[in-house]
Write a protein that holds these residues in place. Structure first.
Motif, PDB file in Angstrom:
ATOM      1  N   UNK A 139      10.579   2.469  -9.383  1.00 21.90           N
ATOM      2  CA  UNK A 139       9.379   2.286 -10.202  1.00 21.90           C
ATOM      3  C   UNK A 139       8.914   3.587 -10.841  1.00 21.90           C
ATOM      4  N   UNK A 140       9.444   4.719 -10.366  1.00 24.90           N
ATOM      5  CA  UNK A 140       9.020   6.023 -10.880  1.00 24.90           C
ATOM      6  C   UNK A 140       9.839   6.411 -12.106  1.00 24.90           C
ATOM      7  N   UNK A 159       0.831  -1.207   0.000  1.00 22.32           N
ATOM      8  CA  UNK A 159       0.000   0.000   0.000  1.00 22.32           C
ATOM      9  C   UNK A 159       0.870   1.263   0.000  1.00 22.32           C
ATOM     10  N   UNK A 160       1.980   1.209   0.713  1.00 19.55           N
ATOM     11  CA  UNK A 160       2.871   2.360   0.791  1.00 19.55           C
ATOM     12  C   UNK A 160       3.508   2.651  -0.560  1.00 19.55           C
ATOM     13  N   UNK A 176       3.018   6.130  -2.555  1.00 23.54           N
ATOM     14  CA  UNK A 176       4.145   6.976  -2.944  1.00 23.54           C
ATOM     15  C   UNK A 176       4.129   7.250  -4.441  1.00 23.54           C
ATOM     16  N   UNK A 177       3.778   6.241  -5.234  1.00 25.08           N
ATOM     17  CA  UNK A 177       3.707   6.433  -6.678  1.00 25.08           C
ATOM     18  C   UNK A 177       2.582   7.399  -7.043  1.00 25.08           C
ATOM     19  N   UNK A 178       1.407   7.236  -6.413  1.00 26.57           N
ATOM     20  CA  UNK A 178       0.283   8.130  -6.714  1.00 26.57           C
ATOM     21  C   UNK A 178       0.609   9.566  -6.312  1.00 26.57           C
ATOM     22  N   UNK A 179       1.266   9.736  -5.168  1.00 27.10           N
ATOM     23  CA  UNK A 179       1.621  11.082  -4.711  1.00 27.10           C
ATOM     24  C   UNK A 179       2.567  11.771  -5.688  1.00 27.10           C
ATOM     25  N   UNK A 180       3.390  10.984  -6.361  1.00 31.33           N
ATOM     26  CA  UNK A 180       4.306  11.547  -7.345  1.00 31.33           C
ATOM     27  C   UNK A 180       3.723  11.640  -8.735  1.00 31.33           C
TER      28      UNK A 180
END
Length: 297
Positions: A146-147, A96-97, A101-105
């Motif tokens: 992953x970003x 979930x973290x 983190x990906x969605x926030x970026x």
């Protein structure tokens, strides 16, 4: 060559303590840039200033040619950052973290996330509060790798990782490098940096003492000599002189003085010889060990 990160004349004080003094360096597109120094030298303060987590006293910080501190939220969308000690939301799972983190970026979740979870051997179903320090690092590293961003910043990223996972980290850095991505890697573990960096900045007590490509720095640094000689006494005053039980001697010498040293070795009756170019650790210690200077006599 595109300048991804430009830091110019950066200064930062905490009370009367000068944490950063006129720090300047540039990270170009496609480089893996090593930012080196022991704990307390100013690496993390510099990085936190880039991220807008600390307010600089003076100087400029540009990301892709724009003021990095003018719009911090926008800047963070172009950066993936992993600190040396990761703190996570305790009631979320690792998976979930990573997704959060990906969605926030502003980044999509792709198959790469699952591949990295498998590579780093992370159980994404566990709550963050149950993770060891190493597993918390894995969560942050997986999210960062992953970003798809302009700049990846890693500040002592392998803290808590076992040797196998540290090697996986190095492999992922090399993969970013091959893809033309830009990385700022801050570390005091020289062996891991040496395998991946193109350029290096050495910081000492808040000041940059050297910037350059690893190849150029090696060209100007002292060489290590290991030799078997009949008469070792002419070399006993050379820097880092050492004599083994088997009679082999070792010392360092400036590259420009190698011909003179070779003549001296022949005169001393050399029977075996090995000349080794400097490692990153050798280069680093030249700025932190006042005794590590090339022989000038």
């Amino acid at each position: 060559m595109t300048k991804v990160l430009e830091i110019s004349h950066l200064n930062k004080t905490f009370g009367k303590f000068q944490a950063l003094s006129d720090v300047s360096f540039t990270v170009n597109q496609g480089q893996v840039f090593g930012f080196l120094g022991p704990n307390g030298a100013g690496k993390t303060t510099t990085i936190r200033s880039v991220l807008g987590l600390l307010k600089r006293d003076s100087g400029t910080i540009k990301l892709m040619g724009e003021d990095a501190t003018g719009n911090v939220l926008d800047t963070h969308r172009h950066i993936a950052y992993v600190p040396g000690d990761v703190y996570l939301w305790p009631n979320l799972t690792g998976g979930e973290t990573i997704d959060l983190l990906l969605r926030m970026g502003g980044h999509a979740r792709t198959k790469r996330v699952d591949d990295l979870i498998k590579l780093f051997e992370l159980d994404p179903r566990k709550k963050n509060r149950t993770y060891s320090k190493g597993n918390r690092q894995k969560v942050a590293l997986i999210a960062a790798f992953s970003a798809n961003v302009d700049l990846y910043i890693f500040d002592e990223p392998t803290s808590g990782l076992d040797p196998l996972q540290a090697r996986n980290f190095q492999d992922q850095i090399l993969a970013l490098k091959q893809a033309g991505k830009t990385v700022l890697l801050s570390s005091h573990i020289l062996s891991e940096v040496e395998k991946v960096v193109d350029c290096v900045a050495v910081i000492r007590q808040g000041q940059i003492v050297e910037v350059g490509s690893l190849t150029d720095l090696q060209e100007h640094a002292a060489l290590r000599i290991n030799a078997q000689v009949q008469d070792w006494t002419p070399f006993q005053d050379y820097p880092k002189f050492h004599q083994e039980l088997n009679g082999e001697i070792s010392f360092t010498v400036a590259r420009a003085l190698l011909p003179k040293t070779m003549t001296a070795l022949v005169t001393a009756g050399v029977t075996d010889l090995k000349v080794t170019p400097p490692t990153l650790e050798d280069l680093f210690m030249q700025y932190y060990d006042t005794g590590a200077v090339a022989h000038e006599s």
